[in-house]
Design an enzyme around this catalytic site. Structure first.
Site, short mmCIF file in Angstrom:
data_model
loop_
_atom_site.label_atom_id
_atom_site.label_comp_id
_atom_site.label_asym_id
_atom_site.label_seq_id
_atom_site.Cartn_x
_atom_site.Cartn_y
_atom_site.Cartn_z
N GLY A 37 0.84 -1.19 0.00
CA GLY A 37 0.00 0.00 0.00
C GLY A 37 0.87 1.23 0.00
O GLY A 37 1.75 1.37 0.86
N TYR A 108 -3.81 -7.77 -9.01
CA TYR A 108 -4.57 -7.20 -7.89
C TYR A 108 -5.92 -7.90 -7.72
O TYR A 108 -6.58 -8.28 -8.69
CB TYR A 108 -4.84 -5.71 -8.13
CG TYR A 108 -3.61 -4.84 -8.04
CD1 TYR A 108 -3.15 -4.38 -6.82
CD2 TYR A 108 -2.91 -4.48 -9.19
CE1 TYR A 108 -2.04 -3.57 -6.72
CE2 TYR A 108 -1.78 -3.67 -9.11
CZ TYR A 108 -1.35 -3.22 -7.88
OH TYR A 108 -0.23 -2.43 -7.79
N ARG A 172 -2.35 4.90 -11.11
CA ARG A 172 -2.84 3.55 -11.37
C ARG A 172 -3.94 3.68 -12.41
O ARG A 172 -5.13 3.72 -12.08
CB ARG A 172 -3.39 2.90 -10.09
CG ARG A 172 -2.38 2.72 -8.98
CD ARG A 172 -1.32 1.67 -9.32
NE ARG A 172 -0.50 1.37 -8.17
CZ ARG A 172 0.58 2.05 -7.79
NH1 ARG A 172 0.96 3.12 -8.51
NH2 ARG A 172 1.28 1.70 -6.73
N LYS A 230 10.56 12.84 -9.95
CA LYS A 230 11.44 11.68 -9.86
C LYS A 230 11.87 11.25 -11.27
O LYS A 230 11.03 11.03 -12.14
CB LYS A 230 10.72 10.54 -9.15
CG LYS A 230 10.40 10.84 -7.69
CD LYS A 230 9.35 9.91 -7.11
CE LYS A 230 7.96 10.30 -7.55
NZ LYS A 230 6.90 9.52 -6.86
N GLY A 232 14.03 8.57 -11.86
CA GLY A 232 14.58 7.22 -11.84
C GLY A 232 16.09 7.23 -11.68
O GLY A 232 16.63 7.91 -10.81
N GLU A 234 18.23 8.73 -13.17
CA GLU A 234 18.82 10.05 -13.42
C GLU A 234 18.69 10.98 -12.22
O GLU A 234 19.15 12.13 -12.29
CB GLU A 234 18.18 10.69 -14.66
CG GLU A 234 18.27 9.86 -15.92
CD GLU A 234 19.70 9.49 -16.26
OE1 GLU A 234 20.58 10.37 -16.18
OE2 GLU A 234 19.94 8.31 -16.58
N GLY A 260 7.97 0.29 -4.92
CA GLY A 260 8.20 0.90 -3.60
C GLY A 260 9.27 1.98 -3.60
O GLY A 260 9.45 2.67 -2.60
N ASP A 263 7.78 5.42 -3.02
CA ASP A 263 7.35 5.61 -1.63
C ASP A 263 8.56 5.90 -0.75
O ASP A 263 8.50 6.74 0.14
CB ASP A 263 6.62 4.37 -1.13
CG ASP A 263 5.38 4.06 -1.95
OD1 ASP A 263 4.75 5.01 -2.46
OD2 ASP A 263 5.03 2.87 -2.06
#
Length: 314
Positions: A37, A108, A172, A230, A232, A234, A260, A263
């Site tokens: 989650g 899921y 999502r 973000k 990644g 880079e 994750g 997060d």
């Protein structure tokens, strides 16, 4: 419990069954239980750093719900506003095992879950305002019409009370009715946040812009005081109006599992900003924790304690 909290978050926790061997899920015989989650990953990460964190949700009164509640409570997270509801189901997912650093297959089973039945009626204003910061994501908001309205209400209440709000777009697409509905919903939420944390590809899909600078301007124009994108491997780009810049990623010898990482990045940025660290330093902490997260199989195994953070000089 009436003590002050540093951070609160609302969201759906699911039991994750991680495959014990590579290959198609239907051929796997052994699975390992984990929590999953986006919101609870961040709650656990912040709690490990010593922050007082509260999580609000609904779980089914079933073995999975009891497992999740016990696991998250054991991390020091205030779960006083998590309801175990008889007759309702806890969401779950199966996650494949990968060994090459690619994105694992995730299957899921969350439709009709207890958390999907949440609404603004589940938002306890008094509990919420015990915290100085709210973390929200685009995942919980997408679960149902009720959870979307609950997300909007928590963000509105916190902003009206002068608290800070962070928002991870965390897309999502399959949970939204359409791509247009996703864009509209995410932008409504982002407009109520102080700190917006999209990924580069998410930002491109949501805004139509290609470069980090333009994506950041888009969300700054919506009202965000700080946008961190973000990138990644880079690193990340940040823009708080007064300053902008790039922060490099932390080198990783081997990527095990990318789930994750975002997060973990949020844990670093939020914790640092709440401690008064400058923006560049906060983004650097986020990049470091995000790098730890991709080197483990589960969503939370890479989240550090305060002692580990100190050893790293962060």
């Amino acid at each position: 419990m009436n003590e002050a909290l540093d951070v609160v978050t609302l969201g759906e926790a699911m039991m994750m069954l991680v495959a014990g061997q590579p290959g198609p899920l239907e051929q796997v015989d052994v699975f390992h239980k984990r929590t999953a989650g986006a919101e609870t990953n961040v709650a656990i990460g912040l709690a490990r750093l010593g922050l007082k964190v509260g999580w609000g949700s609904r779980l089914g009164q079933d073995s999975m719900g009891r497992y999740l509640l016990a696991s998250i409570r054991s991390e020091g997270v205030d779960c006083s506003h998590v309801a175990l509801v008889a007759g309702e189901r806890t969401g779950m997912l199966f996650k494949g095992l990968v060994e090459d650093g690619s994105d694992p297959l995730v299957e899921y089973h969350r439709a009709g879950s207890a958390a999907s039945r949440m609404s603004p009626a589940d938002v306890d204003r008094n509990w919420l305002l015990r915290a100085r910061h709210l973390h929200a994501t685009g995942v919980f908001a997408a679960v149902s019409a009720g959870s979307f309205q609950a997300s909007l209400q928590t963000m509105r209440l916190m902003r009206e009370a002068g608290r800070t709000v962070s928002f991870d777009t965390n897309l999502r697409p399959t949970l939204w009715a359409s791509e247009d509905a996703m864009r509209s919903g995410i932008h409504q939420l982002a407009a109520r946040a102080d700190w917006v944390l999209p990924g580069l590809e998410e930002g491109r899909l949501l805004t139509g812009e290609r470069q980090p600078e333009a994506i950041a301007r888009f969300y700054r124009d919506l009202g965000a005081r700080l946008v961190v994108i973000k990138l990644g491997p880079e690193g990340a780009y940040y823009d708080d109006g007064a300053q902008q810049g790039y922060v490099p990623a932390c080198p990783v010898d081997r990527v095990i599992d990318t789930v994750g990482a975002g997060d973990g990045f949020a844990v670093g940025v939020i914790s640092a900003l709440l401690e008064g660290m400058d923006v560049r330093g906060a983004v650097g902490r986020g990049a470091w924790i995000g790098a730890r997260a991709v080197q483990v199989r589960g969503d939370t195994e890479g989240l550090p304690t305060r002692a580990i953070l100190r050893q790293a000089g962060l």
